[in-house]
Write a protein that holds these residues in place. Structure first.
Motif, PDB file in Angstrom:
ATOM      1  N   ALA A  83     -10.204  -4.627   2.831  1.00  0.00           N
ATOM      2  CA  ALA A  83      -8.759  -4.434   2.894  1.00  0.00           C
ATOM      3  C   ALA A  83      -8.447  -3.978   1.922  1.00  0.00           C
ATOM      4  N   LEU A  84      -8.931  -4.374   0.611  1.00  0.00           N
ATOM      5  CA  LEU A  84      -8.232  -4.562  -1.042  1.00  0.00           C
ATOM      6  C   LEU A  84      -9.362  -3.111  -1.048  1.00  0.00           C
ATOM      7  N   ILE A  85     -10.613  -2.893  -0.651  1.00  0.00           N
ATOM      8  CA  ILE A  85     -10.475  -1.061  -1.376  1.00  0.00           C
ATOM      9  C   ILE A  85     -10.524  -0.355  -0.876  1.00  0.00           C
ATOM     10  N   ILE A  86     -10.164  -0.114   0.995  1.00  0.00           N
ATOM     11  CA  ILE A  86      -9.386   0.662   1.789  1.00  0.00           C
ATOM     12  C   ILE A  86      -8.220   0.677   1.838  1.00  0.00           C
ATOM     13  N   GLY A  87      -7.661   0.079   0.807  1.00  0.00           N
ATOM     14  CA  GLY A  87      -6.732   0.188   0.823  1.00  0.00           C
ATOM     15  C   GLY A  87      -5.209  -0.210   1.913  1.00  0.00           C
ATOM     16  N   LYS A  88      -3.675  -0.749   1.976  1.00  0.00           N
ATOM     17  CA  LYS A  88      -2.859  -0.791   3.468  1.00  0.00           C
ATOM     18  C   LYS A  88      -2.689   0.397   4.329  1.00  0.00           C
ATOM     19  N   ARG A  89      -2.288  -0.315   5.293  1.00  0.00           N
ATOM     20  CA  ARG A  89      -1.826   0.890   6.058  1.00  0.00           C
ATOM     21  C   ARG A  89      -0.772   1.689   5.370  1.00  0.00           C
ATOM     22  N   LYS A  90      -0.351   2.987   6.497  1.00  0.00           N
ATOM     23  CA  LYS A  90       0.721   3.686   5.927  1.00  0.00           C
ATOM     24  C   LYS A  90       1.988   3.196   6.507  1.00  0.00           C
ATOM     25  N   GLY A  91       2.827   2.803   5.268  1.00  0.00           N
ATOM     26  CA  GLY A  91       3.900   2.558   5.870  1.00  0.00           C
ATOM     27  C   GLY A  91       4.205   1.139   5.666  1.00  0.00           C
ATOM     28  N   TYR A  92       3.036  -0.149   5.509  1.00  0.00           N
ATOM     29  CA  TYR A  92       2.618  -0.895   5.424  1.00  0.00           C
ATOM     30  C   TYR A  92       3.925  -1.905   4.099  1.00  0.00           C
ATOM     31  N   LEU A 107       0.287 -16.829   2.339  1.00  0.00           N
ATOM     32  CA  LEU A 107      -0.830 -15.863   1.088  1.00  0.00           C
ATOM     33  C   LEU A 107      -0.275 -14.840   1.208  1.00  0.00           C
ATOM     34  N   LYS A 108      -0.552 -14.195   2.540  1.00  0.00           N
ATOM     35  CA  LYS A 108      -0.494 -12.790   2.441  1.00  0.00           C
ATOM     36  C   LYS A 108       0.226 -11.927   1.907  1.00  0.00           C
ATOM     37  N   GLY A 109       1.967 -12.541   2.676  1.00  0.00           N
ATOM     38  CA  GLY A 109       2.835 -11.964   2.034  1.00  0.00           C
ATOM     39  C   GLY A 109       2.856 -12.058   0.359  1.00  0.00           C
ATOM     40  N   LYS A 110       2.605 -13.798  -0.439  1.00  0.00           N
ATOM     41  CA  LYS A 110       2.628 -13.635  -2.017  1.00  0.00           C
ATOM     42  C   LYS A 110       1.866 -12.536  -2.476  1.00  0.00           C
ATOM     43  N   LEU A 111       1.039 -12.260  -1.787  1.00  0.00           N
ATOM     44  CA  LEU A 111      -0.482 -11.359  -2.440  1.00  0.00           C
ATOM     45  C   LEU A 111       0.242 -10.226  -2.483  1.00  0.00           C
ATOM     46  N   GLY A 112       0.431 -10.274  -0.850  1.00  0.00           N
ATOM     47  CA  GLY A 112       0.836  -8.275  -0.997  1.00  0.00           C
ATOM     48  C   GLY A 112      -0.877  -7.646  -0.220  1.00  0.00           C
ATOM     49  N   TYR A 113      -1.434  -9.137   0.325  1.00  0.00           N
ATOM     50  CA  TYR A 113      -2.759  -7.076   0.436  1.00  0.00           C
ATOM     51  C   TYR A 113      -2.283  -7.350   1.847  1.00  0.00           C
ATOM     52  N   ASP A 114      -3.099  -6.094   2.278  1.00  0.00           N
ATOM     53  CA  ASP A 114      -3.490  -6.594   3.540  1.00  0.00           C
ATOM     54  C   ASP A 114      -3.826  -5.719   4.551  1.00  0.00           C
TER      55      ASP A 114
END
Length: 475
Positions: A217-226, A340-347
């Motif tokens: 998920a970190l390498i590919i990046g967030k979804r568009k509009g996330y 955790l997901k919200g604080k660190l910001g990964y998708d």
């Protein structure tokens, strides 16, 4: 006459003296026959049924994930799991099984003696399958190998290209899953020799898939509009159905890992259910306290978190310990997903890391806390039964699993990206991966009136035909 008499006496005495030896030899033959591996039809039937149950878990995972995806990505999300049933089965038969369970090479990997299932027949293998055919053990382990890479797809859903995903899961199964399975379960594997306990796949399945999902998920990046667009589940009944199938199939996953139908099977079965029920309740309660309402998605997610958490411990702990493992597992997985997901910001799209990575880590650690030789003599005592060293051993296994999953996934994805784009373009994500990757729409229940393609042609195919050239021009 006298000589003949003496010869007769000598022969008679000799015969009498050899009787105990003959009797011993006969007993030895019988004992050897009893000790030799012998197929038990009850065990064989049970493991075959368990195999079918575990195989059903992968379509269950597809529904669980598919319901959480957005409408335009439901088929692509389902396909990530479903295709693994085909491609990983072939990989496992050709060489994956031999790498994972073949004769040991340096405590790291199996050799290729069983390449193409050579020597894997219908007779028992005393190292792994004393009462079931070797092929039954092989295919039971195959269905574990199938679902593990499919779990990773939950972290990259709605944005990873299908072609890249296919390359990834084959490479990942070969260079990450197969070695770790050998470390933990293979005869001679270094974690097995160290004494790490993993009854049914806390490290082998859940930690490595969850951690790999996070890295992907970190390498590919967030979804568009996330973070700016709503990305809510499109079909919660589908997700709950998938969770129910996972719960059902998990009895084969955990209880089947005893490789026999007996008392240990019962222990694993009971512990699996109790931990799952406890985790579902703890997730719902924590969610209720924080947000004022208990959600159906929370109940389904909590159940899966409990299934994950109890997996490594199910054959080593008491029923009351399993409830504690489930209660803690549900709560910490909820916090990982909602905080955790919200604080660190990964998708992590569908929370593969939050549930499997975190839940698997807790389960492996909890095994070191609650394991008891009174439950399973083949295991070991944990911290609460007077053996703090088991916690250290479990932590070594956890650390090794995290490292190989993180580093291996990073390298595999970087190499694939040289030859094949990992991420769907923004335009492809806008149109949806169902159309752009597969040319289909999950919901085609209305005709495209006036279409040049003709009345009754599903709208999705017309849209796909219109969208595809534009996307190709963009590229």
């Amino acid at each position: 006459m006298r000589n003949r008499f003496l010869r007769t006496i000598f022969v008679a005495l000799t015969f009498l003296m050899t009787l105990p030896t003959l009797a011993w030899a006969e007993d030895a033959v019988e004992t050897a026959a009893e000790a030799a591996p012998k197929i038990d039809t009850g065990d064989t039937a049970f493991i075959l049924v368990s195999t079918a149950m575990v195989l059903l878990m992968t379509p269950g995972l597809a529904l669980f994930y598919g319901g959480m995806a957005r409408k335009k990505n439901v088929l692509s999300t389902i396909m990530y799991s479903f295709i693994a049933m085909g491609i990983i089965s072939i990989q496992w038969a050709f060489y994956g099984y031999s790498l994972a369970f073949g004769p040991d090479l340096g405590h790291i990997i199996g050799n290729l003696d069983w390449l193409g299932l050579k020597g894997v027949g219908v007779e028992p293998n005393p190292d792994y399958s004393a009462t079931i055919p070797h092929q039954v053990f092989m295919i039971f382990q195959m269905v574990f190998a199938i679902i593990t890479p499919a779990i990773i797809s939950g972290s990259v859903a709605e944005r990873m290209r299908f072609s890249a995903y296919l390359l990834f899961i084959v490479a990942w199964a070969t260079f990450i899953y197969d070695p770790v399975a050998h470390w933990v379960w293979g005869v001679g594997g270094w974690l097995r020799e160290l004494g790490a306990l993993d009854f049914a796949g806390g490290t082998v399945v859940h930690i490595i898939s969850g951690v790999s999902g996070l890295v992907a998920a970190l390498i590919i990046g967030k979804r568009k509009g996330y973070g700016t667009e709503p990305m809510i589940p499109h079909n919660l009944p589908m997700t709950v159905t998938g969770a129910a199938l996972l719960w059902f199939g998990w009895f084969g996953f955990n209880a089947g890992s005893s490789l026999a139908a007996g008392s240990l099977t019962t222990i694993a079965f009971v512990n699996t259910h109790l931990a799952t029920a406890a985790a579902m309740m703890s997730w719902v309660i924590v969610e209720w306290l924080r947000h004022g309402k208990p959600t159906v998605l929370g109940a389904a997610s909590g159940a899966v978190a409990g299934l994950v958490a109890i997996t490594p411990a199910c054959g080593f702990v008491t029923p009351m310990s399993s409830i504690i493992i489930g209660l803690v597992g549900g709560a910490i997985c909820y916090l990982a997903v909602s905080v955790l997901k919200g604080k660190l910001g990964y998708d992590d799209s569908l929370d593969a890391f939050g549930v499997h990575g975190i839940g698997g880590t807790w389960g492996a650690l909890a095994t070191g806390l609650f394991a008891s030789k009174a439950v399973n003599e083949a295991g070991n005592n944990g911290l609460f039964y007077g053996n703090p060293d088991q916690v250290v051993t479990q932590l070594i296994g956890i650390a090794a699993s995290w490292i190989i999953a993180a580093v291996g996934t990073f390298i595999i994805l970087k190499v694939i990206n040289v030859f094949c784009k990992l991420r769907a373009s923004d335009e492809e994500q806008d149109a949806g991966l169902d159309i752009t990757q597969h040319g289909e729409d999950a919901y085609t229940d209305f005709p495209l009136a006036g279409s040049p393609l003709g009345v009754g042609v599903p709208a999705a195919y017309a849209v796909g035909i219109a969208v595809k050239p534009a996307l190709q021009n963009k590229e």
